[in-house]
Design a protein around this motif. Structure first.
Motif, PDB file in Angstrom:
ATOM      1  N   LEU A 155     -11.552 -12.111 -50.325  1.00 31.48           N
ATOM      2  CA  LEU A 155     -10.669 -11.360 -51.209  1.00 31.48           C
ATOM      3  C   LEU A 155     -10.357 -12.162 -52.465  1.00 31.48           C
ATOM      4  CD1 LEU A 155      -8.113  -9.962 -48.594  1.00 31.48           C
ATOM      5  CD2 LEU A 155     -10.191  -8.876 -49.469  1.00 31.48           C
ATOM      6  N   LEU A 156      -9.946 -11.451 -53.498  1.00 31.81           N
ATOM      7  CA  LEU A 156      -9.514 -12.095 -54.733  1.00 31.81           C
ATOM      8  C   LEU A 156      -8.110 -12.640 -54.524  1.00 31.81           C
ATOM      9  CD1 LEU A 156      -9.898 -12.705 -57.760  1.00 31.81           C
ATOM     10  CD2 LEU A 156      -8.974 -10.415 -58.233  1.00 31.81           C
ATOM     11  N   HIS A 157      -7.933 -13.931 -54.764  1.00 33.23           N
ATOM     12  CA  HIS A 157      -6.629 -14.586 -54.640  1.00 33.23           C
ATOM     13  C   HIS A 157      -6.124 -14.911 -56.037  1.00 33.23           C
ATOM     14  CE1 HIS A 157      -6.707 -15.836 -50.205  1.00 33.23           C
ATOM     15  NE2 HIS A 157      -7.728 -15.015 -50.400  1.00 33.23           N
ATOM     16  N   LEU A 158      -4.911 -14.472 -56.328  1.00 29.76           N
ATOM     17  CA  LEU A 158      -4.295 -14.716 -57.629  1.00 29.76           C
ATOM     18  C   LEU A 158      -3.111 -15.652 -57.482  1.00 29.76           C
ATOM     19  CD1 LEU A 158      -4.052 -11.069 -59.023  1.00 29.76           C
ATOM     20  CD2 LEU A 158      -5.870 -12.741 -59.428  1.00 29.76           C
ATOM     21  N   ARG A 159      -2.897 -16.451 -58.501  1.00 33.34           N
ATOM     22  CA  ARG A 159      -1.660 -17.222 -58.641  1.00 33.34           C
ATOM     23  C   ARG A 159      -0.977 -16.650 -59.867  1.00 33.34           C
ATOM     24  NH1 ARG A 159       1.381 -20.940 -56.264  1.00 33.34           N
ATOM     25  NH2 ARG A 159       2.564 -22.297 -57.631  1.00 33.34           N
ATOM     26  N   LEU A 160       0.210 -16.067 -59.646  1.00 40.01           N
ATOM     27  CA  LEU A 160       0.958 -15.400 -60.704  1.00 40.01           C
ATOM     28  C   LEU A 160       2.186 -16.203 -61.075  1.00 40.01           C
ATOM     29  CD1 LEU A 160       0.983 -11.833 -59.094  1.00 40.01           C
ATOM     30  CD2 LEU A 160      -0.698 -12.748 -60.714  1.00 40.01           C
ATOM     31  N   ARG A 161       2.692 -15.940 -62.276  1.00 39.64           N
ATOM     32  CA  ARG A 161       3.959 -16.535 -62.724  1.00 39.64           C
ATOM     33  C   ARG A 161       4.798 -15.412 -63.317  1.00 39.64           C
ATOM     34  NH1 ARG A 161       6.110 -21.303 -61.499  1.00 39.64           N
ATOM     35  NH2 ARG A 161       4.026 -22.150 -61.646  1.00 39.64           N
ATOM     36  N   GLY A 162       6.052 -15.343 -62.895  1.00 38.89           N
ATOM     37  CA  GLY A 162       6.967 -14.321 -63.404  1.00 38.89           C
ATOM     38  C   GLY A 162       7.338 -14.573 -64.848  1.00 38.89           C
ATOM     39  N   GLY A 163       7.367 -13.502 -65.630  1.00 43.31           N
ATOM     40  CA  GLY A 163       7.721 -13.583 -67.049  1.00 43.31           C
ATOM     41  C   GLY A 163       8.975 -12.788 -67.341  1.00 43.31           C
ATOM     42  N   ARG A 164       8.852 -11.811 -68.220  1.00 40.87           N
ATOM     43  CA  ARG A 164       9.997 -11.014 -68.674  1.00 40.87           C
ATOM     44  C   ARG A 164      10.433  -9.997 -67.614  1.00 40.87           C
ATOM     45  NH1 ARG A 164       7.466  -8.393 -73.949  1.00 40.87           N
ATOM     46  NH2 ARG A 164       5.742  -8.162 -72.476  1.00 40.87           N
ATOM     47  N   ARG A 165      11.728  -9.735 -67.601  1.00 38.74           N
ATOM     48  CA  ARG A 165      12.270  -8.679 -66.737  1.00 38.74           C
ATOM     49  C   ARG A 165      12.186  -7.346 -67.471  1.00 38.74           C
ATOM     50  NH1 ARG A 165      17.798  -8.868 -65.630  1.00 38.74           N
ATOM     51  NH2 ARG A 165      18.053  -9.673 -67.717  1.00 38.74           N
ATOM     52  N   PHE A 166      12.132  -6.273 -66.701  1.00 41.72           N
ATOM     53  CA  PHE A 166      12.090  -4.943 -67.304  1.00 41.72           C
ATOM     54  C   PHE A 166      12.813  -3.937 -66.422  1.00 41.72           C
ATOM     55  CE2 PHE A 166       8.167  -5.476 -64.848  1.00 41.72           C
ATOM     56  CZ  PHE A 166       8.210  -4.377 -64.009  1.00 41.72           C
ATOM     57  N   HIS A 167      13.154  -2.816 -67.024  1.00 44.27           N
ATOM     58  CA  HIS A 167      13.749  -1.677 -66.324  1.00 44.27           C
ATOM     59  C   HIS A 167      12.772  -0.511 -66.450  1.00 44.27           C
ATOM     60  CE1 HIS A 167      16.467   1.899 -66.101  1.00 44.27           C
ATOM     61  NE2 HIS A 167      16.717   1.288 -64.966  1.00 44.27           N
ATOM     62  N   VAL A 168      12.405   0.080 -65.327  1.00 43.54           N
ATOM     63  CA  VAL A 168      11.481   1.216 -65.315  1.00 43.54           C
ATOM     64  C   VAL A 168      12.279   2.488 -65.591  1.00 43.54           C
ATOM     65  CG1 VAL A 168       9.818   2.536 -63.958  1.00 43.54           C
ATOM     66  CG2 VAL A 168      10.021   0.055 -63.602  1.00 43.54           C
ATOM     67  N   THR A 169      11.902   3.195 -66.644  1.00 39.53           N
ATOM     68  CA  THR A 169      12.598   4.433 -66.981  1.00 39.53           C
ATOM     69  C   THR A 169      11.885   5.660 -66.430  1.00 39.53           C
ATOM     70  OG1 THR A 169      11.455   4.517 -69.120  1.00 39.53           O
ATOM     71  CG2 THR A 169      13.624   3.448 -69.072  1.00 39.53           C
ATOM     72  N   ARG A 170      10.574   5.530 -66.191  1.00 35.77           N
ATOM     73  CA  ARG A 170       9.775   6.641 -65.688  1.00 35.77           C
ATOM     74  C   ARG A 170       8.482   6.097 -65.094  1.00 35.77           C
ATOM     75  NH1 ARG A 170       8.433  11.326 -69.949  1.00 35.77           N
ATOM     76  NH2 ARG A 170       6.371  11.295 -69.075  1.00 35.77           N
ATOM     77  N   THR A 171       7.940   6.797 -64.100  1.00 33.46           N
ATOM     78  CA  THR A 171       6.647   6.389 -63.552  1.00 33.46           C
ATOM     79  C   THR A 171       5.718   7.594 -63.461  1.00 33.46           C
ATOM     80  OG1 THR A 171       7.313   6.748 -61.253  1.00 33.46           O
ATOM     81  CG2 THR A 171       7.594   4.518 -62.133  1.00 33.46           C
ATOM     82  N   ARG A 172       4.443   7.274 -63.441  1.00 37.10           N
ATOM     83  CA  ARG A 172       3.415   8.282 -63.176  1.00 37.10           C
ATOM     84  C   ARG A 172       2.334   7.582 -62.360  1.00 37.10           C
ATOM     85  NH1 ARG A 172      -0.559   6.976 -66.954  1.00 37.10           N
ATOM     86  NH2 ARG A 172       0.234   5.986 -68.818  1.00 37.10           N
ATOM     87  N   VAL A 173       1.548   8.375 -61.662  1.00 41.37           N
ATOM     88  CA  VAL A 173       0.484   7.821 -60.829  1.00 41.37           C
ATOM     89  C   VAL A 173      -0.851   8.283 -61.392  1.00 41.37           C
ATOM     90  CG1 VAL A 173      -0.483   7.694 -58.507  1.00 41.37           C
ATOM     91  CG2 VAL A 173       1.987   7.835 -58.795  1.00 41.37           C
TER      92      VAL A 173
END
Length: 189
Positions: free
Chosen positions: A79-97
């Motif tokens: 599997l693909l293994h990622l190392r991520l780092r958290g950046g900016r925070r956000f507020h979700v106002t709407r979602t779509r799929v």
């Protein structure tokens, strides 16, 4: 105008500056990683409000953190293994799929934390963080440029490293004021 951000709902809360390891195997997320690599962009990580990590699209919480890919590799499991780092925070106002099952959010970015000195009533938290980092050692936690006098930095590192529940960590993520975040952490200790 809100920005559009692909979301990766998980059973974890990523806070700014925190590291996160992630295994990727679903086609929608492999496509997401490829697009992020092509465009030099990140994606959003949100705690799952309803659903599961794999399979049908999960409903994300309304607050999350931008994830930036620091490193990647193919793991021994193929599997693909990622190392991520958290950046900016956000507020979700709407979602779509999307048709492929990827959740995309319209997001409003939170203001960056103000640079605020660690207050005397929070000095204990700075000491607790120093001890945690000493016990973990550099091999376990890669902490870029320690800033033990910065209220926001101390709060985020404790939110990352303390054994908190997901609702506790989510509540800290949603708090805009670094001193109130530290007050919450004192109450949790």
């Amino acid at each position: 105008m809100p920005d559009s951000l692909p979301l990766f709902p998980l059973n974890t809360v990523l806070v700014p500056g925190a590291a996160l390891g992630l295994r990727v195997f679903e086609p929608r997320y492999l496509d997401l990683v490829r697009d992020c690599g092509r465009h030099g962009t990140g994606f959003g990580v949100c705690l799952i409000a309803q659903g599961t990590e794999a399979g049908a699209p999960a409903t994300p919480m309304a607050w999350g953190t931008e994830a930036r890919i620091e490193d990647f590799d193919n793991g021994p499991d193929g599997l693909l293994h990622l190392r991520l780092r958290g950046g900016r925070r956000f507020h979700v106002t709407r979602t779509r799929v999307r048709d492929n099952g990827l959740v995309v959010g319209e997001v409003a970015w939170c203001d960056p934390d103000p640079v605020a000195e660690l207050q005397p009533q929070h000095a204990l938290l700075g000491d607790v963080l120093r001890r945690i980092l000493e016990q973990l050692g550099e091999a376990d936690v890669r902490v870029p440029e320690p800033r033990f006098d910065d209220a926001a930095w101390v709060g985020w590192r404790l939110a990352e490293l303390l054994p908190l529940t997901l609702p506790q960590r989510q509540r800290l993520l949603q708090e805009d004021d670094p001193d109130r975040r530290l007050d919450d952490l004192l109450g949790m200790l």
